[in-house]
Design a protein around this motif. Structure first.
Motif, PDB file in Angstrom:
ATOM      1  N   SER A  42       5.711 -30.417  34.559  1.00  0.00           N
ATOM      2  CA  SER A  42       6.199 -31.040  33.315  1.00  0.00           C
ATOM      3  C   SER A  42       6.897 -32.367  33.579  1.00  0.00           C
ATOM      4  N   GLY A  43       7.137 -32.668  34.835  1.00  0.00           N
ATOM      5  CA  GLY A  43       7.891 -33.854  35.204  1.00  0.00           C
ATOM      6  C   GLY A  43       9.385 -33.634  35.176  1.00  0.00           C
ATOM      7  N   LYS A  44       9.848 -32.504  34.610  1.00  0.00           N
ATOM      8  CA  LYS A  44      11.285 -32.279  34.431  1.00  0.00           C
ATOM      9  C   LYS A  44      12.008 -32.084  35.760  1.00  0.00           C
ATOM     10  N   LEU A  45      11.376 -31.363  36.702  1.00  0.00           N
ATOM     11  CA  LEU A  45      12.042 -31.160  37.984  1.00  0.00           C
ATOM     12  C   LEU A  45      12.168 -32.486  38.736  1.00  0.00           C
ATOM     13  N   PHE A  46      11.169 -33.366  38.607  1.00  0.00           N
ATOM     14  CA  PHE A  46      11.252 -34.681  39.249  1.00  0.00           C
ATOM     15  C   PHE A  46      12.359 -35.534  38.612  1.00  0.00           C
ATOM     16  N   ARG A  47      12.473 -35.484  37.281  1.00  0.00           N
ATOM     17  CA  ARG A  47      13.519 -36.273  36.614  1.00  0.00           C
ATOM     18  C   ARG A  47      14.909 -35.747  36.980  1.00  0.00           C
ATOM     19  N   LEU A  48      15.027 -34.435  37.082  1.00  0.00           N
ATOM     20  CA  LEU A  48      16.300 -33.856  37.494  1.00  0.00           C
ATOM     21  C   LEU A  48      16.641 -34.282  38.925  1.00  0.00           C
ATOM     22  N   PHE A  49      15.648 -34.319  39.786  1.00  0.00           N
ATOM     23  CA  PHE A  49      15.831 -34.771  41.173  1.00  0.00           C
ATOM     24  C   PHE A  49      16.358 -36.204  41.203  1.00  0.00           C
ATOM     25  N   LEU A  50      15.767 -37.085  40.381  1.00  0.00           N
ATOM     26  CA  LEU A  50      16.223 -38.482  40.340  1.00  0.00           C
ATOM     27  C   LEU A  50      17.663 -38.567  39.831  1.00  0.00           C
ATOM     28  N   GLN A  51      17.980 -37.781  38.802  1.00  0.00           N
ATOM     29  CA  GLN A  51      19.330 -37.818  38.243  1.00  0.00           C
ATOM     30  C   GLN A  51      20.381 -37.393  39.276  1.00  0.00           C
ATOM     31  N   GLN A  52      20.083 -36.322  40.003  1.00  0.00           N
ATOM     32  CA  GLN A  52      21.083 -35.775  40.911  1.00  0.00           C
ATOM     33  C   GLN A  52      21.217 -36.575  42.204  1.00  0.00           C
ATOM     34  N   THR A  53      20.183 -37.282  42.591  1.00  0.00           N
ATOM     35  CA  THR A  53      20.265 -38.079  43.821  1.00  0.00           C
ATOM     36  C   THR A  53      20.679 -39.515  43.547  1.00  0.00           C
ATOM     37  N   GLY A  54      20.592 -39.964  42.282  1.00  0.00           N
ATOM     38  CA  GLY A  54      20.896 -41.345  41.953  1.00  0.00           C
ATOM     39  C   GLY A  54      19.814 -42.321  42.370  1.00  0.00           C
ATOM     40  N   LEU A  55      18.660 -41.835  42.723  1.00  0.00           N
ATOM     41  CA  LEU A  55      17.537 -42.685  43.126  1.00  0.00           C
ATOM     42  C   LEU A  55      16.765 -43.155  41.904  1.00  0.00           C
ATOM     43  N   ARG A  56      16.166 -44.345  42.032  1.00  0.00           N
ATOM     44  CA  ARG A  56      15.207 -44.805  41.032  1.00  0.00           C
ATOM     45  C   ARG A  56      13.814 -44.328  41.439  1.00  0.00           C
ATOM     46  N   ALA A  57      12.966 -44.173  40.454  1.00  0.00           N
ATOM     47  CA  ALA A  57      11.613 -43.686  40.744  1.00  0.00           C
ATOM     48  C   ALA A  57      10.890 -44.593  41.736  1.00  0.00           C
ATOM     49  N   SER A  58      11.096 -45.890  41.647  1.00  0.00           N
ATOM     50  CA  SER A  58      10.423 -46.837  42.536  1.00  0.00           C
ATOM     51  C   SER A  58      10.891 -46.729  43.984  1.00  0.00           C
ATOM     52  N   GLN A  59      11.991 -46.018  44.222  1.00  0.00           N
ATOM     53  CA  GLN A  59      12.516 -45.877  45.580  1.00  0.00           C
ATOM     54  C   GLN A  59      11.966 -44.643  46.306  1.00  0.00           C
ATOM     55  N   VAL A  60      11.157 -43.869  45.598  1.00  0.00           N
ATOM     56  CA  VAL A  60      10.740 -42.569  46.149  1.00  0.00           C
ATOM     57  C   VAL A  60       9.221 -42.511  46.306  1.00  0.00           C
ATOM     58  N   LEU A  61       8.794 -41.992  47.414  1.00  0.00           N
ATOM     59  CA  LEU A  61       7.398 -41.574  47.604  1.00  0.00           C
ATOM     60  C   LEU A  61       7.400 -40.053  47.656  1.00  0.00           C
ATOM     61  N   PHE A  62       6.535 -39.436  46.848  1.00  0.00           N
ATOM     62  CA  PHE A  62       6.424 -37.984  46.883  1.00  0.00           C
ATOM     63  C   PHE A  62       5.101 -37.609  47.542  1.00  0.00           C
ATOM     64  N   VAL A  63       5.139 -36.599  48.412  1.00  0.00           N
ATOM     65  CA  VAL A  63       3.961 -36.130  49.139  1.00  0.00           C
ATOM     66  C   VAL A  63       3.709 -34.675  48.757  1.00  0.00           C
ATOM     67  N   GLY A  64       2.550 -34.414  48.180  1.00  0.00           N
ATOM     68  CA  GLY A  64       2.207 -33.061  47.760  1.00  0.00           C
ATOM     69  C   GLY A  64       0.748 -32.768  47.993  1.00  0.00           C
TER      70      GLY A  64
END
Length: 625
Positions: free
Chosen positions: A169-191
């Motif tokens: 749903s994207g919600k777990l990723f948004r929660l991850f960004l909120q709690q780490t203080g990271l911007r989406a552009s700063q993260v690479l996700f590998v799955g």
């Protein structure tokens, strides 16, 4: 060579993509960790089959999870916890518990070595590392699993069970960004999952790179059953890349260890009987059996050639008996009288009066042609005269060797199998019935021996299929003791010892590599999570047949230069160049006829993915009509 898992190119691409980002997040299962199961839910079935849970646990565990998820959805949550699953009444009294499942989960997980190396490199480069996973296990348990697999500590672990939201749903990723203080552009996700990982990350604006799915070993069928699926996954998680090592580990290792386990079950039906493995093709199986059971067994160094002198002195009746056995013991070819006499133990050049050295006798058909049967009777009579002294001396040593080895009534004989000729000869020479256990058989086995005294492991005792016999000379070569054949016997230090012929060369070490792979598989399987399972035989047999029918080019190259024994010494699959055959077209037909692995020959010659197996089947069918 690298083992299974991510390729060098894949790791390099991930490393480049991560270079411009301060943080990298990873999925866990099928990305960092792989299970020794084909499907996650197979873990519950295998817990039940190995005694880690009570009968009926697998179905109850699935029902409990479905019930817990339904209750969670009704409460507005997208994920459940392991404790919530085990709180459902379906699993009560089934012997399962969260701790038992966690222990089973930990036992079946294996790190991708290339990904572990990449994560370590990213940590050394100063990257912030995270885990984002849809999982009912708590974060602490996920961290423990990753730590056990050799991964470094993480800067944060986000699992859906603790937040009630999922990746898709994207919600777990948004929660991850909120709690780490990271911007989406700063993260690479590998799955590994396009829907949950790629699309879910995209919904949060995060770039995702997908790792390729786990590759099953070459030639293995797709399996949906728990036990064969666990074996295939186990191999996929460990399979070496060099072709000879891979063939030993992923094809012959499971097949021969399953045979050794089958022998253990058959052995239990004959308490007190002596078990003897026949040289040379059963030495490796004997080692696997001994490692599996700790039982002391015999190793009978005989060959049909070494038994012929004693058989030649038996009464040769007109119908059946020793005459038929003698014909089966001799090479099924059209050979000269001189060659056959030497094979039977006569001195070079010794022949019955009136028999021309170059006279040809054909032993390929049954019943035996009259001239060939007559030649055998003449040879038997000749063995009783002065020229037969070497034959009689060998016959006496052969009978003494069999007595010293304790071959008698009820002896359990283990052989690769075909028509049961060696068992029949031993029964004739000892005057006692034995029990044969065979890897496989053809139609002659039960035509000559009752099924109760000649049991076959593969194909349910039915005659083996075409592709088994097409690969049987190669199989025998790959699993045999490297010593040469037993040609005769001699007395040494008061005991009878075998005298060996020259061994076939293994100049490139292909046979040694295959056998090392077989032993490595057996060792790793016994140390793995499913050691208590009886290995299936159908999937390994199907994989071997597919390899014979449609080898990969590197496999044909690895084994093609070997020579094999098949009533003589023949090349396995060693074509000359296409240019040579263009200039000498008749040589192609001769070389193909001599090759004992014709699909391997054609694969090496043309280097194209053509249907060589279908062509061979069609040619074989026409030849038999």
């Amino acid at each position: 060579a690298r083992g299974w898992g991510m390729s060098r190119a894949g790791c390099a691409a991930l490393s480049r993509a991560a270079a411009s980002r301060p943080a990298v997040a990873f999925d866990v299962f099928d990305t960092l960790l792989f299970r020794d199961t084909a499907r996650p839910e197979d873990l519950f079935t295998l817990m039940e089959r190995t005694g880690a849970a009570a009968p009926g646990f697998a179905a109850a565990r699935r029902e409990a999870e479905a019930s817990a998820r339904a209750a969670a959805r009704a409460a507005g949550r997208a994920e459940v916890t392991l404790d919530e699953i085990y709180a459902r009444p379906a699993v009560a009294g089934r012997g399962g518990a969260p701790a038992a499942e966690l222990a089973a989960e930990a036992a079946v997980l294996r790190a991708d070595p290339a990904m572990r190396e990449l994560v370590g490199a990213l940590r050394r480069a100063g990257k912030r590392l995270y885990v984002v996973s849809d999982m009912y296990l708590p974060a602490g348990q996920v961290a423990a699993l990753l730590r056990k697999a050799g991964y470094p500590e993480w800067d944060g672990i986000f699992v859906s069970s603790e937040y009630g939201v999922q990746k898709r749903s994207g919600k777990l990723f948004r929660l991850f960004l909120q709690q780490t203080g990271l911007r989406a552009s700063q993260v690479l996700f590998v799955g590994n999952d396009k829907r949950a990982d790629w699309c879910g990350a995209a919904l949060a604006g995060i770039r995702c790179m997908l790792v390729p799915p786990r590759r099953m070993p070459a030639h293995w069928p797709q399996e949906n059953r728990a036990e064969p699926g666990a074996l295939a996954a186990f191999l996929a998680n460990r399979c070496p890349q060099q072709p000879a090592d891979r063939l030993g580990y992923a094809l012959l290792g499971p097949l021969l260890l399953a045979f050794a386990q089958w022998l253990q079950r058959r052995r239990a039906e004959h308490p007190g009987a002596k078990m003897v493995f026949l040289a040379r093709d059963m030495q490796l199986v004997r080692d696997l059996y001994t490692d599996e059971t700790g039982e002391e067994t015999g190793y009978l160094q005989v060959s049909r050639r070494s038994l012929i002198p004693a058989l030649l002195l038996r009464p040769l009746s007109e119908t059946g008996g020793a005459l038929a056995l003698l014909a089966d013991a001799l090479p099924r070819q059209r050979l000269t009288a001189e060659t056959r006499a030497a094979y039977a133990g006569f001195a070079p050049g010794a022949l019955p009066p009136g028999v021309e050295p170059g006279a040809l006798y054909d032993f390929r058909t049954r019943p035996l042609p009259a001239d060939s049967a007559g030649f055998l009777r003449t040879l038997a009579a000749f063995a009783k005269g002065a020229a037969g002294a070497p034959v009689r001396a060998q016959a006496a040593l052969t009978r003494r060797y069999l007595r010293e080895q304790g071959i008698g009534a009820g002896t359990l004989l283990v052989d690769i199998g075909s028509g049961g000729t060696t068992q029949r000869i031993l029964e004739e020479l000892t005057g006692a019935e034995q029990q044969g256990f065979y890897l496989a058989c053809d139609a002659r086995l039960h035509a000559a021996l009752p099924a109760a005294r000649a049991q076959a492991f593969l194909f349910g005792g039915r005659p083996a299929p075409l592709w088994y016999w097409a690969g049987q000379p190669m199989l025998e070569r790959l699993i045999s003791d490297p010593a040469g054949p037993t040609n005769s016997y001699a007395e040494t230090a008061g005991a009878v010892r075998p005298v060996f012929g020259p061994a076939l060369p293994d100049s490139a070490g292909a046979v040694a590599a295959v056998q090392a792979g077989i032993r490595a598989f057996a060792e790793s399987w016994r140390a793995g999570p499913w050691a208590a399972l009886a290995l299936p035989c159908d999937a390994p047999a199907d994989a071997w047949l597919d390899f014979v029918r449609a080898p990969r080019a590197d496999e044909a190259d690895a084994l093609g230069e070997l020579h094999v024994e098949d009533g003589g010494t023949w090349p396995l699959a060693a074509p000359r160049s296409l240019g040579f055959y263009a200039a000498h077209p008749r040589a192609l037909a001769r070389d193909l006829a001599a090759a004992r692995w014709k699909t391997g020959f054609l694969t090496r010659l043309f280097r194209l993915p053509l249907p060589y197996g279908a062509l061979y089947e069609r040619a074989k069918s026409r030849a038999e009509r």
